[in-house]
Design a protein around this motif. Structure first.
Motif, PDB file in Angstrom:
ATOM      1  N   LYS A 115       0.745  -1.168   0.020  1.00 26.89           N
ATOM      2  CA  LYS A 115      -0.022  -0.062  -0.072  1.00 26.89           C
ATOM      3  C   LYS A 115       1.005   1.294   0.039  1.00 26.89           C
ATOM      4  O   LYS A 115       0.505   2.250  -0.516  1.00 26.89           O
ATOM      5  CB  LYS A 115      -0.918  -0.025   1.099  1.00 26.89           C
ATOM      6  N   ASP A 148       0.960   0.439  -7.964  1.00 25.71           N
ATOM      7  CA  ASP A 148       0.875   0.767  -9.382  1.00 25.71           C
ATOM      8  C   ASP A 148       1.853   0.129 -10.378  1.00 25.71           C
ATOM      9  O   ASP A 148       1.603   0.304 -11.481  1.00 25.71           O
ATOM     10  CB  ASP A 148       1.016   2.311  -9.642  1.00 25.71           C
ATOM     11  N   LYS A 204      -4.743  -2.479 -12.016  1.00 29.87           N
ATOM     12  CA  LYS A 204      -5.568  -1.395 -11.470  1.00 29.87           C
ATOM     13  C   LYS A 204      -6.883  -1.891 -10.658  1.00 29.87           C
ATOM     14  O   LYS A 204      -7.242  -2.897 -11.302  1.00 29.87           O
ATOM     15  CB  LYS A 204      -5.989  -0.490 -12.556  1.00 29.87           C
ATOM     16  N   GLY A 205      -7.115  -1.513  -9.554  1.00 27.20           N
ATOM     17  CA  GLY A 205      -8.192  -1.844  -8.987  1.00 27.20           C
ATOM     18  C   GLY A 205      -7.659  -3.050  -7.832  1.00 27.20           C
ATOM     19  O   GLY A 205      -8.636  -3.643  -7.083  1.00 27.20           O
ATOM     20  N   PHE A 206      -6.683  -3.452  -7.819  1.00 29.89           N
ATOM     21  CA  PHE A 206      -6.197  -4.716  -6.772  1.00 29.89           C
ATOM     22  C   PHE A 206      -6.335  -4.045  -5.369  1.00 29.89           C
ATOM     23  O   PHE A 206      -5.809  -3.080  -5.132  1.00 29.89           O
ATOM     24  CB  PHE A 206      -4.806  -4.885  -6.992  1.00 29.89           C
ATOM     25  N   ASN A 207      -6.829  -5.088  -4.673  1.00 28.82           N
ATOM     26  CA  ASN A 207      -7.136  -4.858  -3.061  1.00 28.82           C
ATOM     27  C   ASN A 207      -6.241  -5.666  -2.349  1.00 28.82           C
ATOM     28  O   ASN A 207      -5.936  -6.673  -2.374  1.00 28.82           O
ATOM     29  CB  ASN A 207      -8.464  -5.243  -2.960  1.00 28.82           C
ATOM     30  N   SER A 220      -6.793  -8.258   0.266  1.00 30.47           N
ATOM     31  CA  SER A 220      -7.300  -9.623  -0.085  1.00 30.47           C
ATOM     32  C   SER A 220      -6.133 -10.559  -0.028  1.00 30.47           C
ATOM     33  O   SER A 220      -6.625 -11.810  -0.125  1.00 30.47           O
ATOM     34  CB  SER A 220      -7.983  -9.514  -1.286  1.00 30.47           C
TER      35      SER A 220
END
Length: 228
Positions: free
Chosen positions: A75, A137, A142-145, A148
């Protein structure tokens, strides 16, 4: 009486047909569901592997056994990216020029403000700059969490088992081993128990782990998956 007998006979035939159908389709349906679930689990393990490799590159060749640490890294951490412009030509290479030497010449010129040596070496169009880009990035879509990563798909909230072990090579060089795994029961829960038991029996006889995993705490294998 004859009518009752025919009805009973008909019901028996239906039951036999159903038993035959389930005996054929049961394993087929199990295999289809197993492959579907394993595809998701493997994808998640590969995400963990990518994150761990980048973590190791920036942390003295050490992996982490903590998902909290790994997720925070994904993150918030940034990775070095080398922006390249221009290449050394054949003559420069023959004269002993290397990228390291070229960068040293250019950096010296930037400090002194004197670019005579840069021009003499033909490095006016040669650039190498380090840019820092977010892990999230760079290695993930794109949109990876990131949150999870710790959870096993179809595992009902269960988390992967992740561990590391520091060891020493025969040469005396230290190295770190990583292992991330989850057993069949976790991601195949709700499917045919006998089929799962059969899978475990085969793997146990082969001396292999009964589930999916990457890496190993027993031997260095470059974090290969046991499906690869």
């Amino acid at each position: 009486m004859k009518t009752v007998f025919n009805i009973v006979l008909g019901l028996c035939a239906v039951v036999l047909i159903y038993i035959c159908y389930t005996s054929i389709m049961g394993p087929i349906n199990f295999e289809k569901a197993r492959k579907h679930r394993e595809k998701a689990v493997i994808a998640r393990l590969m995400d963990i592997r990518k994150a761990q490799q980048e973590y190791r590159n920036l942390n003295h060749q050490q992996y982490t056994a903590s998902f909290d640490t790994l997720i925070y890294f994904v993150k918030n951490q940034k990775l070095p990216f080398i922006y390249k412009e221009g290449e050394l030509n054949d003559k420069q290479l023959e004269d002993g020029m290397t990228e390291k030497k070229a960068i040293a010449i250019i950096n010296k010129a930037k400090k002194t403000g004197k670019y005579d040596e840069v021009k003499k070496a033909g490095l006016e169009n040669f650039k190498r700059d380090t840019m820092w880009v977010a892990v999230l990035d760079t290695i993930f879509p794109k949109g990876f969490n990131p949150d999870s990563m710790r959870y096993v798909p179809y595992g009902g909230g269960a988390q992967f088992e992740m561990a590391i072990k520091n060891d020493t090579a025969k040469s005396g060089a230290p190295f770190c081993l990583l292992e991330v795994k989850t057993p069949y029961e976790t991601y195949l829960g709700g499917l045919d128990k006998q089929e799962i038991a059969n899978m475990k029996d085969v793997q146990t006889k082969l001396g292999k782990y009964c589930g999916l995993m990457i890496g190993s705490l027993e031997t260095a294998n470059n974090n290969a998956g046991n499906w690869e």
